[in-house]
Design an enzyme around this catalytic site. Structure first.
Site, short mmCIF file in Angstrom:
data_model
loop_
_atom_site.label_atom_id
_atom_site.label_comp_id
_atom_site.label_asym_id
_atom_site.label_seq_id
_atom_site.Cartn_x
_atom_site.Cartn_y
_atom_site.Cartn_z
N TYR A 1 0.27 -13.60 -0.48
CA TYR A 1 0.95 -13.28 -1.73
C TYR A 1 2.29 -12.56 -1.46
O TYR A 1 2.46 -11.96 -0.41
CB TYR A 1 0.07 -12.47 -2.69
CG TYR A 1 -0.58 -11.21 -2.16
CD1 TYR A 1 0.09 -9.99 -2.11
CD2 TYR A 1 -1.91 -11.23 -1.75
CE1 TYR A 1 -0.55 -8.83 -1.67
CE2 TYR A 1 -2.56 -10.09 -1.28
CZ TYR A 1 -1.87 -8.89 -1.25
OH TYR A 1 -2.50 -7.76 -0.80
N ASP B 1 -13.54 5.71 -0.88
CA ASP B 1 -14.29 5.05 0.20
C ASP B 1 -15.40 5.93 0.77
O ASP B 1 -16.38 5.42 1.31
CB ASP B 1 -13.35 4.65 1.34
CG ASP B 1 -12.80 3.23 1.18
OD1 ASP B 1 -12.99 2.63 0.11
OD2 ASP B 1 -12.18 2.72 2.14
N ARG C 1 0.81 -1.22 0.00
CA ARG C 1 0.00 0.00 0.00
C ARG C 1 0.84 1.27 0.00
O ARG C 1 0.55 2.22 -0.71
CB ARG C 1 -0.76 0.06 1.33
CG ARG C 1 -2.15 -0.18 1.28
CD ARG C 1 -2.61 -0.50 2.68
NE ARG C 1 -3.64 -1.49 2.53
CZ ARG C 1 -4.88 -1.19 2.26
NH1 ARG C 1 -5.29 0.04 2.18
NH2 ARG C 1 -5.76 -2.14 2.08
P1 FAD Z 1 -8.67 6.31 2.75
O1 FAD Z 1 -7.54 5.40 2.44
O2 FAD Z 1 -9.45 6.04 3.98
O3 FAD Z 1 -8.07 7.77 2.79
C1 FAD Z 1 -8.78 8.85 3.34
C2 FAD Z 1 -7.77 9.95 3.67
O4 FAD Z 1 -8.48 11.11 4.10
C3 FAD Z 1 -6.82 9.58 4.79
O5 FAD Z 1 -5.51 9.96 4.44
C4 FAD Z 1 -7.36 10.37 5.99
O6 FAD Z 1 -6.35 10.71 6.92
C5 FAD Z 1 -7.93 11.59 5.30
N1 FAD Z 1 -9.02 12.22 6.04
C6 FAD Z 1 -10.07 11.61 6.64
N2 FAD Z 1 -10.90 12.52 7.17
C7 FAD Z 1 -10.38 13.73 6.89
C8 FAD Z 1 -10.79 15.06 7.18
N3 FAD Z 1 -11.91 15.31 7.88
N4 FAD Z 1 -10.03 16.08 6.73
C9 FAD Z 1 -8.88 15.86 6.02
N5 FAD Z 1 -8.45 14.60 5.75
C10 FAD Z 1 -9.19 13.56 6.16
N6 FAD Z 1 -8.58 -2.38 -2.19
C11 FAD Z 1 -8.06 -2.84 -3.35
O7 FAD Z 1 -8.24 -2.20 -4.40
N7 FAD Z 1 -7.35 -4.01 -3.40
C12 FAD Z 1 -7.13 -4.77 -2.29
O8 FAD Z 1 -6.48 -5.83 -2.37
C13 FAD Z 1 -7.66 -4.32 -1.05
N8 FAD Z 1 -7.47 -5.04 0.08
C14 FAD Z 1 -7.99 -4.59 1.25
C15 FAD Z 1 -7.79 -5.36 2.40
C16 FAD Z 1 -8.33 -4.95 3.60
C17 FAD Z 1 -8.13 -5.81 4.83
C18 FAD Z 1 -9.05 -3.71 3.67
C19 FAD Z 1 -9.63 -3.22 4.95
C20 FAD Z 1 -9.25 -2.93 2.52
C21 FAD Z 1 -8.73 -3.37 1.31
N9 FAD Z 1 -8.90 -2.62 0.14
C22 FAD Z 1 -8.40 -3.09 -1.04
C23 FAD Z 1 -9.67 -1.35 0.15
C24 FAD Z 1 -8.78 -0.10 0.11
O9 FAD Z 1 -7.83 -0.16 1.13
C25 FAD Z 1 -9.63 1.18 0.27
O10 FAD Z 1 -10.79 1.08 -0.48
C26 FAD Z 1 -8.85 2.42 -0.18
O11 FAD Z 1 -7.63 2.53 0.51
C27 FAD Z 1 -9.70 3.68 -0.01
O12 FAD Z 1 -8.92 4.83 -0.31
P2 FAD Z 1 -9.50 6.30 -0.02
O13 FAD Z 1 -8.40 7.22 -0.42
O14 FAD Z 1 -10.83 6.46 -0.62
O15 FAD Z 1 -9.73 6.35 1.55
#
Ligand code: FAD
Length: 410
Positions: free
Chosen positions: A216, A293, A109
């Site tokens: 993996y 997300d 990641r």
């Molecule tokens: P996040 O990674 O949650 O990032 C949100 C960011 O916003 C963070 O940096 C946080 O600090 C910041 N933030 C939050 N609130 C605020 C605020 N109020 N103000 C300013 N900043 C804020 N996905 C895949 O595609 N392949 C996989 O193999 C996979 N395996 C996974 C395995 C597990 C066990 C899990 C739990 C998830 C897995 N996922 C996988 C899903 C993936 O990790 C997430 O869907 C992805 O990381 C989401 O990214 P994001 O940037 O939308 O959200």
């Protein structure tokens, strides 16, 4: 903030989704600022699988070579029964690459996040840390993200702030949905697993009664990633101290030797409860858009969470590019049209992923006769039948017309 350092887009959240949006829009010529709550940009956790529908986009952004060099291209995804260790089905990933024109990769990641972060820096994205957004306002075609230190206003604010999004209540009053499943992770130096005889070439998924186990290689085979997921009886009973290591060991007690051999290598001091979100049909309100997300946190069974976040960024940026190509320039950009086009295609695709991920997880976790039935069905699948993944791994649809019909025969 309007004035000297005015930007076209404010992105809230600097995870994989937020950085992907910032990069894609900057590549199209917009000025973008990212507001991240944490003191530093970074990612916790271990490995990520990224399917061809994501690597195709990373290639489009000029990042695939770097991602390839940091990740691993496994040869197969092999699904096995966790109780007797027998093979149920597999995907040949060379075939997958040939069919979809893009590879299936596994990567740490923090490495994927680092690739996006460096690309954002090179592209000139304004990256700001230590800013926690607490609310939003909008009027007259401009949106504002509010935080303790002030306000950031731009024609558009993209909320990529994860599953506990502050922006999501503008569109829905739902809460994260808790499953009683818990994940343990562990990424260890490959030397620690040499004696176990594990495959360093494949993604192996053991599916078992109310549990599963994923293995993996990572970082050019220097590391080995494992994820152990199980239903926690204490979580089910609503108790506070859910998911403790004794529950982990108990959940996997009846699994095959290969699985049990991997368990001692899990990080045993932290574990994660699995949450997802109900699909919602609308992600855009005025000039505020959800992405990643915050819009569609899934259960992880299809490994499409980060992948969907990157697809969201790609789709919005391509619609922005279409507007820019119409000749109006960033100041005259028809944001309402671009956001409407984004909102017309992404929520429905992600709804399918979210609901399919739930069903797929149930299938993995069958017990008793249902497990035996599941095994028979999986074994009878022609390993060259891609009809179950065509709708996921094919090119990302930019419009509803391009969205493939689910499970259409190849
Ligand atoms: P996040 O990674 O949650 O990032 C949100 C960011 O916003 C963070 O940096 C946080 O600090 C910041 N933030 C939050 N609130 C605020 C605020 N109020 N103000 C300013 N900043 C804020 N996905 C895949 O595609 N392949 C996989 O193999 C996979 N395996 C996974 C395995 C597990 C066990 C899990 C739990 C998830 C897995 N996922 C996988 C899903 C993936 O990790 C997430 O869907 C992805 O990381 C989401 O990214 P994001 O940037 O939308 O959200």
């Amino acid at each position: 903030v309007d004035g000297v350092d005015a930007v076209d887009v404010v992105v809230v959240g600097g995870g994989i989704g937020g950085l992907a949006n910032a990069l894609a829009l900057t590549q199209k010529g917009l000025r973008v600022r990212v507001l991240e709550r944490a003191a530093e940009f970074g990612e916790v956790g271990a490995g990520l699988q990224i399917a061809p529908n994501c690597t195709r986009i990373l290639d489009h952004w000029g990042l695939l070579d770097e991602v390839r060099s940091l990740g691993v291209l496994p040869e197969n995804i092999v699904m096995k029964d966790a109780v007797d260790g027998s093979e149920l089905t597999r995907l040949d990933l060379k075939d997958v690459e040939a069919r979809y024109g893009a590879p299936y990769l596994v990567i740490h990641r923090s490495d994927l996040h680092g690739v996006l972060l460096r690309a954002c820096r090179r592209a000139g994205v304004d990256l700001v840390t230590d800013v926690a957004v607490t609310g939003y306002e909008q009027e007259d075609g401009r949106a504002t993200a509010i935080h303790a230190g002030g306000r950031e206003t731009a024609p558009v604010v993209i909320a990529a702030d994860g599953i506990h999004s502050v922006a999501r209540p503008l569109l829905s009053d739902d809460e994260p949905v808790s499953s009683s499943y818990v994940a343990y992770r562990g990424a260890v130096p490959a030397t620690q697993v040499e004696a176990l005889g594990v495959s360093m070439r494949d993604v192996v998924v053991y599916v078992g009664p109310k549990c599963h186990f994923v293995q993996y290689p990572l970082r050019s085979g220097e590391m080995f990633n494992q994820v152990a997921v199980f239903e926690s009886p204490k979580a089910r009973a609503g108790e506070e101290d859910w998911g403790t290591p004794d529950e982990l060991d108990h959940a996997f007690a009846d699994t095959c030797e290969e699985v049990r051999a991997g368990l001692p290598l899990m990080w045993r001091d932290r574990w994660w409860r699995m949450f997802d979100r109900e699909p919602i049909p609308t992600w855009v309100t005025g000039r505020i858009a959800l992405s990643g997300d915050s819009a569609h946190a899934p259960l992880q069974y299809l490994a499409q969470g980060a992948v969907m976040a990157i697809e969201d960024a790609y789709v919005l940026s391509e619609h922005v590019a279409a507007q820019l190509a119409a000749g109006m320039g960033a100041d005259g950009l028809d944001w309402d049209a671009a956001l409407a086009a984004y909102g017309a295609v992404r929520p429905e695709h992600c709804r399918r992923v979210l609901t399919t991920a739930r069903a797929w997880g149930e299938l993995w976790h069958h017990v008793g006769d249902e497990r035996l039935w599941r095994n028979e069905v999986m074994r009878s699948r022609d390993v060259h039948d891609y009809s179950f993944v065509d709708w996921l791994y094919g090119p990302t649809a930019l419009t509803p017309d391009e969205e493939p019909t689910m499970f259409a025969p190849a």
